[in-house]
Structures are given as C-alpha cells and as structure tokens.
Design an enzyme around this catalytic site. Structure first.
Site, PDB file in Angstrom:
ATOM      1  N   ARG A  87       2.178   3.629  -9.744  1.00  0.00           N
ATOM      2  CA  ARG A  87       2.794   5.412  -8.689  1.00  0.00           C
ATOM      3  C   ARG A  87       3.084   6.191  -9.619  1.00  0.00           C
ATOM      4  NH1 ARG A  87       5.662   3.525  -3.645  1.00  0.00           N
ATOM      5  NH2 ARG A  87       4.200   4.714  -2.912  1.00  0.00           N
ATOM      6  N   HIS A 104     -10.372   9.546  -5.544  1.00  0.00           N
ATOM      7  CA  HIS A 104      -9.962   9.447  -4.516  1.00  0.00           C
ATOM      8  C   HIS A 104     -12.021  10.217  -4.176  1.00  0.00           C
ATOM      9  CE1 HIS A 104      -7.146   9.415  -1.536  1.00  0.00           C
ATOM     10  NE2 HIS A 104      -5.948   9.907  -2.860  1.00  0.00           N
ATOM     11  N   ILE A 131      -4.699  12.874  -6.166  1.00  0.00           N
ATOM     12  CA  ILE A 131      -3.810  13.190  -4.808  1.00  0.00           C
ATOM     13  C   ILE A 131      -2.623  12.350  -5.447  1.00  0.00           C
ATOM     14  CG2 ILE A 131      -2.933  13.726  -3.592  1.00  0.00           C
ATOM     15  CD1 ILE A 131      -6.303  14.072  -2.363  1.00  0.00           C
ATOM     16  N   ARG A 132      -1.236  12.860  -6.084  1.00  0.00           N
ATOM     17  CA  ARG A 132      -0.266  11.590  -6.673  1.00  0.00           C
ATOM     18  C   ARG A 132      -0.735  10.342  -6.728  1.00  0.00           C
ATOM     19  NH1 ARG A 132       2.214  10.390  -2.029  1.00  0.00           N
ATOM     20  NH2 ARG A 132       0.906  11.320  -0.368  1.00  0.00           N
ATOM     21  N   GLU A 186     -14.150   9.364  -1.808  1.00  0.00           N
ATOM     22  CA  GLU A 186     -14.638  10.239  -0.524  1.00  0.00           C
ATOM     23  C   GLU A 186     -14.245  11.565  -0.915  1.00  0.00           C
ATOM     24  OE1 GLU A 186     -11.903   8.716  -0.924  1.00  0.00           O
ATOM     25  OE2 GLU A 186     -10.472   9.813  -0.336  1.00  0.00           O
ATOM     26  N   CYS A 239      -7.393   4.712  -4.958  1.00  0.00           N
ATOM     27  CA  CYS A 239      -5.813   5.800  -5.373  1.00  0.00           C
ATOM     28  C   CYS A 239      -4.931   4.601  -4.546  1.00  0.00           C
ATOM     29  CB  CYS A 239      -6.273   6.706  -4.444  1.00  0.00           C
ATOM     30  SG  CYS A 239      -4.358   7.707  -4.784  1.00  0.00           S
ATOM     31  N   GLY A 266      -3.871   6.535   0.542  1.00  0.00           N
ATOM     32  CA  GLY A 266      -3.331   6.581   1.459  1.00  0.00           C
ATOM     33  C   GLY A 266      -1.613   6.461   1.015  1.00  0.00           C
ATOM     34  N   GLU A 267      -1.461   5.654   2.276  1.00  0.00           N
ATOM     35  CA  GLU A 267       0.055   6.305   0.957  1.00  0.00           C
ATOM     36  C   GLU A 267       0.497   4.051   0.802  1.00  0.00           C
ATOM     37  OE1 GLU A 267       2.685   7.736  -0.107  1.00  0.00           O
ATOM     38  OE2 GLU A 267       4.418   5.993  -0.509  1.00  0.00           O
ATOM     39  N   SER A 268       0.899   3.616  -0.355  1.00  0.00           N
ATOM     40  CA  SER A 268       1.091   1.855  -0.563  1.00  0.00           C
ATOM     41  C   SER A 268       2.080   1.698   0.062  1.00  0.00           C
ATOM     42  CB  SER A 268       1.321   1.711  -2.112  1.00  0.00           C
ATOM     43  OG  SER A 268       1.756   2.104  -2.611  1.00  0.00           O
TER      44      SER A 268
END
Ligand code: GLN
Length: 185
Positions: free
Chosen positions: A100, A165, A129-130, A167, A80, A48-50
């Site tokens: 990051r 990821h 992803i990023r 999943e 991630c 997600g977004e840390s």
C-alpha cells in the site's frame, strides 16, 4: 443484450466507473449487498480506501460471494484499492502481495504513460493516487505493465488489476477489455 457490470459501491470512486461502463453501451449496477452480485457479467472493484472497504465487505457479508464470483470465472477488474482488496491478504483472489502507498508519502499522486501488454493503441495515460504496487506474485500472474521495475498492471485468468485509476483519465480501454473477456454467468 447489453452486458451487466457490477461496481462495488461501498466506498470510493464507484460512480465514475459506472459512467464509463454506460458510455460503452453496457449496463452498470451498484453492488452493496450479496444479492446485487446475481447475474453479473463482470465486476469492478474501484479505488478508495482499502481499510474502509474491508470493513464494508465484512459488514455486508460480501467476502465469500465475491470470492465465489471470481472463482466461477466472472471477469473482474480491480483498480488501486480494488487491487489491494483482491490480494492474498484481503479477498485472496489474486496470488499477489501488494504494498500500500508504495510510491511513498512524498509522491502521493502522479501521472504516467504506461504501455500495457494486451492493450493496443499506444500507452495508457495513468493517474496514480496513493497507489499500491505488486510486491510479489505467483507464477500464474502475468505482468501487463510496470512503473520502473514494479508491476502496476496484472492479469490472472479472468481477473485484471491495476494500481492506477483508469476511470479518471477518460481512457476506456481497460473497461473494454473487461467487457470483451468471456465469463460464465
Ligand atoms: N492508499 C489507498 C489504500 O491503501 C488506495 C488509494 C486509492 O485507491 N486511490 O487503500
């Protein structure tokens, strides 16, 4: 009795993890407040977004109970942003520093087949992803897989973390490994 796996559900890609866990015959519980951690056999911290996840953890008072859960030996998988949350600068569960968005702005996402130590059956197809990588780690951290020279999959005792990821690629082997790890309730 099926194992009960918590998935931190403050933000990010938690639904796909829940589905994967259920497809393996375990139960999944979305974790939003400290009481949701009670009785878990394992925990997943999704991507997600840390920065957003950090705020949610602070708001809900989850930092201390999450650290305690890991310290008790409960198996944990961070993916991630979940890997970032476990590092020295965030929850401090893993003896690692992460970088990051480490693969650069141009390379926001890519896929690669990665051989992981301890995961049989050939390389794992990994979606990045990023993604972060592990910039530095202590002696208690085993590197399970790399992209180039950079660790992207690690294990420290009961805690697994990957930059990608799992999943999203339909490969359940890391989730199987998490379920096979023996924790203490
Ligand atoms: N770039 C995100 C962060 O720094 C992580 C991306 C992800 O989880 N897919 O938090």
């Amino acid at each position: 009795m099926p194992k009960l796996v918590g998935v931190l559900a403050l933000q990010g890609d938690f639904e796909a993890h829940g589905k994967l866990v259920r497809s393996l015959g375990a139960e999944a519980r979305e974790v939003r407040v400290p009481a949701d951690l009670d009785g878990l056999d394992a925990l997943i911290i999704p991507g997600g977004e840390s920065t957003v996840m950090t705020l949610g953890i602070e708001r809900e008072g989850l930092a201390k109970p999450l650290r305690e859960l890991a310290a008790r030996g409960t198996p944990v998988l961070g993916t991630c942003a979940g890997m970032i949350m476990l590092d020295r600068d965030h929850l401090g569960v893993l003896d690692v520093t992460t970088r990051r968005n480490a693969f650069g702005r141009q390379v926001r996402s890519f896929e690669a087949d990665i051989e992981l130590a301890g995961v049989a059956g050939g390389p794992m197809h990994a979606v990045f992803i990023r993604a972060p990588w592990v910039a530095e780690h202590g002696p208690g951290v085993a590197v399970l897989g790399r992209v180039g020279e950079h660790p992207v999959a690690i294990r420290q005792g009961n805690v697994l973390a990957v930059s990608f990821h799992p999943e999203l690629s339909g490969d359940a082997r890391l989730h199987e490994l998490l379920l096979a790890m023996n924790g203490t309730r």
